[in-house]
Motif scaffolding. Sequence first.
Motif, PDB file in Angstrom:
ATOM      1  N   LYS A  46       1.350  -1.268  -0.081  1.00  0.00           N
ATOM      2  CA  LYS A  46      -0.429   0.216  -0.085  1.00  0.00           C
ATOM      3  C   LYS A  46       0.943   0.694  -0.088  1.00  0.00           C
ATOM      4  CE  LYS A  46      -4.263  -1.224   0.345  1.00  0.00           C
ATOM      5  NZ  LYS A  46      -5.283  -2.291   0.508  1.00  0.00           N
ATOM      6  N   ILE A  47       2.411   1.467   1.620  1.00  0.00           N
ATOM      7  CA  ILE A  47       2.216   2.888   0.862  1.00  0.00           C
ATOM      8  C   ILE A  47       3.866   1.930  -0.291  1.00  0.00           C
ATOM      9  CG2 ILE A  47       2.384   2.891   3.209  1.00  0.00           C
ATOM     10  CD1 ILE A  47       4.730   1.695   4.355  1.00  0.00           C
ATOM     11  N   LYS A  48       3.895   1.613  -0.917  1.00  0.00           N
ATOM     12  CA  LYS A  48       4.383   1.505  -2.471  1.00  0.00           C
ATOM     13  C   LYS A  48       5.926   1.377  -2.468  1.00  0.00           C
ATOM     14  CE  LYS A  48       1.697   2.141  -6.067  1.00  0.00           C
ATOM     15  NZ  LYS A  48       1.127   3.622  -5.204  1.00  0.00           N
ATOM     16  N   ILE A  49       6.651   0.595  -0.870  1.00  0.00           N
ATOM     17  CA  ILE A  49       7.965   0.442  -0.720  1.00  0.00           C
ATOM     18  C   ILE A  49       8.251  -1.205  -0.461  1.00  0.00           C
ATOM     19  CG2 ILE A  49       8.064   2.039   0.949  1.00  0.00           C
ATOM     20  CD1 ILE A  49       8.060   0.232   3.759  1.00  0.00           C
ATOM     21  N   LEU A  50       7.376  -2.137  -1.078  1.00  0.00           N
ATOM     22  CA  LEU A  50       7.814  -3.289  -1.667  1.00  0.00           C
ATOM     23  C   LEU A  50       8.773  -2.951  -2.650  1.00  0.00           C
ATOM     24  CD1 LEU A  50       4.423  -5.740  -1.903  1.00  0.00           C
ATOM     25  CD2 LEU A  50       6.174  -5.833  -0.354  1.00  0.00           C
ATOM     26  N   ASP A  51      10.022  -4.614  -2.115  1.00  0.00           N
ATOM     27  CA  ASP A  51      11.211  -4.749  -3.451  1.00  0.00           C
ATOM     28  C   ASP A  51      12.230  -3.278  -3.536  1.00  0.00           C
ATOM     29  OD1 ASP A  51      12.838  -6.303  -5.062  1.00  0.00           O
ATOM     30  OD2 ASP A  51      12.009  -5.631  -6.528  1.00  0.00           O
ATOM     31  N   THR A  52      11.913  -2.213  -2.108  1.00  0.00           N
ATOM     32  CA  THR A  52      13.048  -1.600  -1.794  1.00  0.00           C
ATOM     33  C   THR A  52      13.828  -2.097  -1.020  1.00  0.00           C
ATOM     34  OG1 THR A  52      11.905  -0.351  -0.315  1.00  0.00           O
ATOM     35  CG2 THR A  52      11.435  -0.046  -3.152  1.00  0.00           C
ATOM     36  N   ILE A  53      14.727  -1.382  -0.770  1.00  0.00           N
ATOM     37  CA  ILE A  53      15.721  -1.310   1.088  1.00  0.00           C
ATOM     38  C   ILE A  53      14.568  -1.058   2.211  1.00  0.00           C
ATOM     39  CG2 ILE A  53      16.599   1.026   0.715  1.00  0.00           C
ATOM     40  CD1 ILE A  53      18.941  -0.548   1.568  1.00  0.00           C
ATOM     41  N   LEU A  54      13.562   0.011   1.893  1.00  0.00           N
ATOM     42  CA  LEU A  54      13.044   0.286   3.384  1.00  0.00           C
ATOM     43  C   LEU A  54      12.496  -0.841   3.245  1.00  0.00           C
ATOM     44  CD1 LEU A  54      11.577   3.677   2.458  1.00  0.00           C
ATOM     45  CD2 LEU A  54      13.185   3.095   3.928  1.00  0.00           C
ATOM     46  N   ALA A  55      12.074  -1.974   2.747  1.00  0.00           N
ATOM     47  CA  ALA A  55      10.815  -2.935   3.388  1.00  0.00           C
ATOM     48  C   ALA A  55      11.194  -3.580   3.792  1.00  0.00           C
ATOM     49  CB  ALA A  55      10.683  -3.797   1.968  1.00  0.00           C
ATOM     50  N   ALA A  87      12.894 -10.788   3.883  1.00  0.00           N
ATOM     51  CA  ALA A  87      13.240 -10.565   2.548  1.00  0.00           C
ATOM     52  C   ALA A  87      12.861 -11.340   1.496  1.00  0.00           C
ATOM     53  CB  ALA A  87      14.664 -10.732   2.736  1.00  0.00           C
ATOM     54  N   MET A  88      12.798 -13.016   1.373  1.00  0.00           N
ATOM     55  CA  MET A  88      11.351 -13.805   0.629  1.00  0.00           C
ATOM     56  C   MET A  88      10.432 -12.837   0.669  1.00  0.00           C
ATOM     57  SD  MET A  88      12.038 -17.289   1.375  1.00  0.00           S
ATOM     58  CE  MET A  88      10.196 -17.558   2.620  1.00  0.00           C
ATOM     59  N   THR A  89      10.305 -12.423   1.693  1.00  0.00           N
ATOM     60  CA  THR A  89       9.018 -12.394   1.469  1.00  0.00           C
ATOM     61  C   THR A  89       8.180 -10.377   0.503  1.00  0.00           C
ATOM     62  OG1 THR A  89       8.094 -13.324   3.832  1.00  0.00           O
ATOM     63  CG2 THR A  89       6.545 -11.451   2.327  1.00  0.00           C
ATOM     64  N   PHE A  90       9.210  -9.664   1.340  1.00  0.00           N
ATOM     65  CA  PHE A  90       8.684  -8.662   0.446  1.00  0.00           C
ATOM     66  C   PHE A  90      10.215  -8.366  -0.060  1.00  0.00           C
ATOM     67  CE2 PHE A  90       8.617  -8.063   5.350  1.00  0.00           C
ATOM     68  CZ  PHE A  90       7.184  -7.407   6.055  1.00  0.00           C
ATOM     69  N   LEU A  91      11.162  -8.702  -1.164  1.00  0.00           N
ATOM     70  CA  LEU A  91      11.438  -8.795  -2.256  1.00  0.00           C
ATOM     71  C   LEU A  91      11.466  -9.378  -3.369  1.00  0.00           C
ATOM     72  CD1 LEU A  91      15.494  -8.029  -0.408  1.00  0.00           C
ATOM     73  CD2 LEU A  91      13.168  -6.064  -1.014  1.00  0.00           C
ATOM     74  N   SER A  92      11.041  -9.147  -4.167  1.00  0.00           N
ATOM     75  CA  SER A  92      10.870 -10.116  -5.879  1.00  0.00           C
ATOM     76  C   SER A  92      12.265  -9.799  -6.524  1.00  0.00           C
ATOM     77  CB  SER A  92       9.948  -9.844  -5.843  1.00  0.00           C
ATOM     78  OG  SER A  92       9.225  -8.195  -6.919  1.00  0.00           O
ATOM     79  N   SER A  93      12.495  -8.366  -6.088  1.00  0.00           N
ATOM     80  CA  SER A  93      14.096  -8.536  -7.413  1.00  0.00           C
ATOM     81  C   SER A  93      15.132  -8.595  -6.908  1.00  0.00           C
ATOM     82  CB  SER A  93      13.977  -7.102  -8.639  1.00  0.00           C
ATOM     83  OG  SER A  93      14.244  -6.168  -7.145  1.00  0.00           O
ATOM     84  N   PRO A  94      16.662  -9.328  -7.758  1.00  0.00           N
ATOM     85  CA  PRO A  94      17.571  -9.331  -7.050  1.00  0.00           C
ATOM     86  C   PRO A  94      18.198  -7.995  -6.145  1.00  0.00           C
ATOM     87  CG  PRO A  94      17.393  -9.762  -9.174  1.00  0.00           C
ATOM     88  CD  PRO A  94      16.460  -9.225  -8.883  1.00  0.00           C
ATOM     89  N   ASP A  95      17.822  -6.673  -6.619  1.00  0.00           N
ATOM     90  CA  ASP A  95      17.679  -4.684  -6.120  1.00  0.00           C
ATOM     91  C   ASP A  95      18.964  -5.188  -4.475  1.00  0.00           C
ATOM     92  OD1 ASP A  95      17.884  -5.059  -9.165  1.00  0.00           O
ATOM     93  OD2 ASP A  95      16.402  -3.306  -8.464  1.00  0.00           O
ATOM     94  N   TRP A  96      17.766  -5.834  -4.303  1.00  0.00           N
ATOM     95  CA  TRP A  96      17.785  -5.621  -2.294  1.00  0.00           C
ATOM     96  C   TRP A  96      18.305  -6.710  -1.644  1.00  0.00           C
ATOM     97  CZ3 TRP A  96      20.064  -1.452  -0.991  1.00  0.00           C
ATOM     98  CH2 TRP A  96      20.391  -0.129  -2.560  1.00  0.00           C
ATOM     99  N   LYS A  97      18.219  -7.655  -2.160  1.00  0.00           N
ATOM    100  CA  LYS A  97      18.197  -9.294  -1.719  1.00  0.00           C
ATOM    101  C   LYS A  97      19.818  -9.839  -0.962  1.00  0.00           C
ATOM    102  CE  LYS A  97      15.208 -12.083  -4.431  1.00  0.00           C
ATOM    103  NZ  LYS A  97      14.676 -13.431  -5.178  1.00  0.00           N
ATOM    104  N   THR A  98      20.338  -9.865   0.019  1.00  0.00           N
ATOM    105  CA  THR A  98      20.736 -10.509   1.061  1.00  0.00           C
ATOM    106  C   THR A  98      21.440 -11.483   1.204  1.00  0.00           C
ATOM    107  OG1 THR A  98      18.959 -10.903   2.288  1.00  0.00           O
ATOM    108  CG2 THR A  98      20.486  -8.453   2.570  1.00  0.00           C
ATOM    109  N   LEU A  99      22.444 -11.325   1.769  1.00  0.00           N
ATOM    110  CA  LEU A  99      23.443 -13.145   1.570  1.00  0.00           C
ATOM    111  C   LEU A  99      23.042 -14.305   1.633  1.00  0.00           C
ATOM    112  CD1 LEU A  99      26.424 -13.403   1.004  1.00  0.00           C
ATOM    113  CD2 LEU A  99      27.145 -13.209   2.874  1.00  0.00           C
TER     114      LEU A  99
END
Lengths: 277, 292
Positions: free
Chosen positions: A132-141, A214-226
């Motif tokens: 809703k606040i459009k931060i999915l798939d960003t570092i803020l998520a 991370a698995m839930t809130f990110l979809s692209s590799p941009d901000w994925k972690t180790l």
Amino acid sequence: MVGQEKKGFRISTLLLIVLAVIQLFPLIWLIDFSLVESDQLFTSGILVWPSPFRWVNYTRALFESNFLHYLFNSILINALAVILVVVFATMASFACTRMRWELSGFVSLLLMMGLMIPIHATLLPNYIIFSKIKILDTILALLIPYVAFSLPQGFFLTSSYMDSVPKELEEATVIDGCGVYRTLMIIVLPMMKASIATVSIMTYLNNWNEFVMAMTFLSSPDWKTLPFAVLEFTGQYSSDYAIQFAVMTLSALPAIVIYILLNKNITKGVAMGAVKG
Amino acid sequence: MHKLYSNKLVIFSLVLPGLLTFLIAILAPIVLSVYYSLTDYSGLGAANFTGLANYAALVQDEVFWRALLNSVLLALGFICIQHPIAVLVAWKLDRLQGKAEGLLRCIYFLPNVISVAVIAYLWKFIYNPNFGLLQKVLELFGYEGSFNALGSGTAIWAVLVVLVWHGFGWGMLIYYTGIKNIDQVVYEAAALDGATSSQTFFRITLPMMKPVIKYNVTLAIISALKQMETVYLLTNGGPGNETQFMATYLYKQASGSYKYGYGNAISVVFIVICLAATVLMNKLFAERKEAV
């Protein structure tokens, strides 16, 4: 009597060594088979002497995966989380332990509540909120929940430490005309070094290995972690076990290095969290 | 000075960032969870209000009870297997002194700092019936079949082994610092009185460690309830639902079965159980302290 003591000593030493082997052996096994060819996993015994050492597994693991990219993300996100938790926790605990206002008890309670709430219970609703606040798939998520869930512990540690620090010094500076913010920066923060170190370490330990959010809130590799280096690679190279082992070893390495470097501080941090918890 | 210390604007600015993250990431989702738990929302489309239907279904859901049972089993594994060994090791370690003490402490804690993703996949390989470490050790003892520890029947035990192994160092370290905090004078006095080492352990170390043990047991119960990551990667609750925990189950309901409303009902009950367990443990241990 002396003989008995000696025998007791031997049995207990044996216990210590056996446990050390149990804790360490799976990791040795992992490293061992990350240095051979995949087939050898099937053909050899429990351990195998790599001849030659196949370092190529590691170079492939390093450069054919997103390892370096994810490592960078992990370092950045964790550094930011640690800084924010330290700053927010110190600010809030200063307000709640030093300043006079009616709601200080209530706010403390609210902030501490987070200690009891299971992180995973917020996964589903947070997904909706973040979309809703459009931060999915960003570092803020990642940053917002990482800070939120480490803050209660940080707040707890800093406020109990602040209670034990004498107030006179800061009161003097405040009288000298420094505002509250400057007093906080110049006088309070430097005095809090020990507890800030603890808060930083606990925050790091909480978040470095996290992957469900991370698995839930990110979809692209941009901000994925180790952890995703491992998760993605095992799918990609499903039969090339040696490379998977190499990726796993590589992913474990930064945390191990940090642990060896900060060993004493981490031990102290866990202890401080425990004694005061 | 008092005026400065009760300046509402300053206070507000100091607590705002902390409160805001708390509101966004913890409080708002809980409220939203309660709302969705009262609907039949699937993740897409409209959410229809269904009252307490989800909760009624939850009470009769065998998998949910299985998940709770698994948490209890894990807590028992921590308290009955991990902790006694951890106390003993911490005590011996404290006695050891010198370089070996630091080195061993380091080794015991090491698995704890390694990513759950690595640990879970590592144990998946260890349990692999074709080439896993466990299989090879079994073959060493003359076993001829191929043993799949993560198969039906044994999976939950295999998962418990990993969790007890992984968390050992943390529990040990807390006991270890507890023991380090005991004044050496007490031991010296005991030694002067001719106490044997087992007498010292049972009559001095253990009783003095009571607060630490209480804290550690509480921590073990809470972390058993909260377990998710390792199980999710090792078995994802399977085979069937044998290794389901509350967190893996709610995730599965929402992401795999499109029962978002139901998943949220599990979330709400999950939070209530965790809160209740924390309060209960604190009450239980506080009362005992008064009784003594």
